[in-house]
Design an enzyme around this catalytic site. Structure first.
Site, PDB file in Angstrom:
ATOM      1  N   HIS A  93       0.805  -1.225   0.000  1.00  0.00           N
ATOM      2  CA  HIS A  93       0.000   0.000   0.000  1.00  0.00           C
ATOM      3  C   HIS A  93       0.838   1.275   0.000  1.00  0.00           C
ATOM      4  CE1 HIS A  93      -3.709  -2.386   1.638  1.00  0.00           C
ATOM      5  NE2 HIS A  93      -3.520  -2.557   0.355  1.00  0.00           N
ATOM      6  N   GLY A 102      -1.897  -9.326  12.771  1.00  0.00           N
ATOM      7  CA  GLY A 102      -2.577  -8.043  12.968  1.00  0.00           C
ATOM      8  C   GLY A 102      -3.268  -7.457  11.757  1.00  0.00           C
TER       9      GLY A 102
HETATM   10  P1  OAD Z   1      -7.549  -3.144  10.307  1.00  0.00           P
HETATM   11  O1  OAD Z   1      -7.732  -1.941  11.171  1.00  0.00           O
HETATM   12  O2  OAD Z   1      -8.623  -3.490   9.353  1.00  0.00           O
HETATM   13  O3  OAD Z   1      -7.325  -4.419  11.235  1.00  0.00           O
HETATM   14  C1  OAD Z   1      -6.428  -4.401  12.301  1.00  0.00           C
HETATM   15  C2  OAD Z   1      -6.337  -5.800  12.868  1.00  0.00           C
HETATM   16  O4  OAD Z   1      -5.350  -5.822  13.885  1.00  0.00           O
HETATM   17  C3  OAD Z   1      -7.650  -6.269  13.525  1.00  0.00           C
HETATM   18  O5  OAD Z   1      -7.918  -7.591  13.094  1.00  0.00           O
HETATM   19  C4  OAD Z   1      -7.322  -6.229  15.028  1.00  0.00           C
HETATM   20  O6  OAD Z   1      -8.012  -7.232  15.753  1.00  0.00           O
HETATM   21  C5  OAD Z   1      -5.841  -6.485  15.023  1.00  0.00           C
HETATM   22  N1  OAD Z   1      -5.096  -5.940  16.170  1.00  0.00           N
HETATM   23  C6  OAD Z   1      -5.285  -4.764  16.815  1.00  0.00           C
HETATM   24  N2  OAD Z   1      -4.368  -4.594  17.770  1.00  0.00           N
HETATM   25  C7  OAD Z   1      -3.556  -5.701  17.747  1.00  0.00           C
HETATM   26  C8  OAD Z   1      -2.420  -6.115  18.490  1.00  0.00           C
HETATM   27  N3  OAD Z   1      -1.897  -5.385  19.461  1.00  0.00           N
HETATM   28  N4  OAD Z   1      -1.855  -7.297  18.151  1.00  0.00           N
HETATM   29  C9  OAD Z   1      -2.368  -8.076  17.159  1.00  0.00           C
HETATM   30  N5  OAD Z   1      -3.432  -7.733  16.441  1.00  0.00           N
HETATM   31  C10 OAD Z   1      -4.031  -6.556  16.716  1.00  0.00           C
HETATM   32  O7  OAD Z   1      -6.117  -2.985   9.586  1.00  0.00           O
HETATM   33  P2  OAD Z   1      -5.568  -3.755   8.289  1.00  0.00           P
HETATM   34  O8  OAD Z   1      -6.018  -5.160   8.265  1.00  0.00           O
HETATM   35  O9  OAD Z   1      -4.122  -3.473   8.210  1.00  0.00           O
HETATM   36  O10 OAD Z   1      -5.540   0.263   3.405  1.00  0.00           O
HETATM   37  O11 OAD Z   1      -6.321  -2.949   7.153  1.00  0.00           O
HETATM   38  C11 OAD Z   1      -6.040  -3.249   5.805  1.00  0.00           C
HETATM   39  C12 OAD Z   1      -6.064  -1.996   4.991  1.00  0.00           C
HETATM   40  O12 OAD Z   1      -7.265  -1.267   5.222  1.00  0.00           O
HETATM   41  C13 OAD Z   1      -4.982  -0.987   5.329  1.00  0.00           C
HETATM   42  O13 OAD Z   1      -3.755  -1.272   4.706  1.00  0.00           O
HETATM   43  C14 OAD Z   1      -5.559   0.294   4.840  1.00  0.00           C
HETATM   44  C15 OAD Z   1      -6.960   0.134   5.394  1.00  0.00           C
HETATM   45  O14 OAD Z   1      -7.927   0.888   4.799  1.00  0.00           O
HETATM   46  C16 OAD Z   1      -5.309   1.362   2.697  1.00  0.00           C
HETATM   47  O15 OAD Z   1      -5.156   2.447   3.227  1.00  0.00           O
HETATM   48  C17 OAD Z   1      -5.258   1.138   1.234  1.00  0.00           C
END
Ligand code: OAD
Ligand code: ZN
Length: 255
Positions: free
Chosen positions: A116, A191
């Site tokens: 990204h 995560g």
């Molecule tokens: P999300 O915010 O969708 O998901 C975050 C994940 O991390 C969730 O499943 C939480 O349960 C988990 N989480 C939170 N704190 C944690 C911790 N301390 N240890 C382990 N897990 C934890 O974020 P992404 O999956 O990265 O895209 O989102 C994907 C994309 O959506 C991003 O790259 C961004 C966003 O819109 C763009 O900007 C193109």
């Protein structure tokens, strides 16, 4: 479960990691979809789409400069550092990340595929000009500039070199990620909510090609149904324990 995961990793032939915002949560960077996450406080279509940038570049730049400042203050946590160590040990072959925060590189990982983009990179909206503000040493100056950032080559508007909603991913990075996923016999998914495609295909490709998926998350995600092992907990804590167990397993004969 964690013993099983350590064993899989210690005996892996081609281990990869696929990471999302949750791996950086313990570094103080907010995720997107959790409570208090970015998409709860900002409307995606106002700050992270090409249309938003056309309509109101000032607001979009405000949002990205705010994120640059936050990410600049953040340090890699135990989860990033454990991945760097696994790479140094020769086990981890690549990190594929959806994050733009640069923390995998700062932790010391060399083979990082950024799907990204990267918060410190900017690109021109008209010509081929690109700049990495960390490499050019211009980050501080850039953050302090009041007006909209302009291209030093042609004077057009600069934009963040990140992927916005509705935009294609950088093709080279995506192809590389998919190839790595095809080769991987073990994939650590850390995560991510697994809701944003095509990035989230990575663990599915690993599974389709007979690899194991080990997931670390504080709660179940879109990936959990295909995970062979689900390790529930904060990434830093779990990765620290997992790394210690991998090392023990490598020392012990018969693990
Ligand atoms: P999300 O915010 O969708 O998901 C975050 C994940 O991390 C969730 O499943 C939480 O349960 C988990 N989480 C939170 N704190 C944690 C911790 N301390 N240890 C382990 N897990 C934890 O974020 P992404 O999956 O990265 O895209 O989102 C994907 C994309 O959506 C991003 O790259 C961004 C966003 O819109 C763009 O900007 C193109
Ligand atoms: Zn230009």
């Amino acid at each position: 479960m964690i013993e099983e995961a350590a064993k899989l990793i210690a005996h892996s032939r081609f281990l990869i990691a696929f990471t999302g915002a949750g791996i950086s949560a313990e570094s103080g960077i907010p995720t997107f979809r959790d409570r208090g996450g970015l998409w709860e406080n900002y409307r995606v279509e106002e700050v992270a789409t090409p249309e938003a940038f056309k309509r109101n570049p000032r607001l979009v730049w405000e949002f990205y400069k705010m994120r640059m400042k936050r990410m600049k203050e953040a340090k890699p946590n135990k989860a990033h550092l454990a991945l760097a160590e696994l790479e140094k040990m020769g086990l981890l072959k690549a990190v594929i990340t959806q994050n733009i925060d640069n923390l995998h590189r700062e932790a010391g990982n060399k083979n990082v595929v950024e799907l990204h983009g990267n918060i410190y990179r900017v690109k021109c909206t008209s010509c081929a000009y690109r700049e990495n503000l960390l490499d050019s040493g211009r980050l501080e100056e850039f953050l302090e500039e009041e007006g909209l950032p302009k291209c030093p080559e042609c004077g057009s508007l600069l934009r963040p070199d990140v992927v916005w909603f509705g935009e294609p991913l950088p093709q080279e990075a995506l192809q590389k990620a998919f190839k790595l996923a095809e080769r991987a016999d073990v994939c650590l998914v850390i995560g991510t909510s697994g809701q944003v495609f095509p990035a989230a295909y990575v663990p599915y490709i690993v599974k389709e090609n007979g690899g194991y998926v080990i997931e670390i998350n504080i709660k179940e995600s879109g990936i959990t149904p295909i995970a062979d092992i689900f390790l529930k907990g904060p990434a830093g804590e779990v990765m620290e324990t997992l790394l210690a167990k991998v090392k023990r397993c490598l020392k012990d004969k018969g693990c």
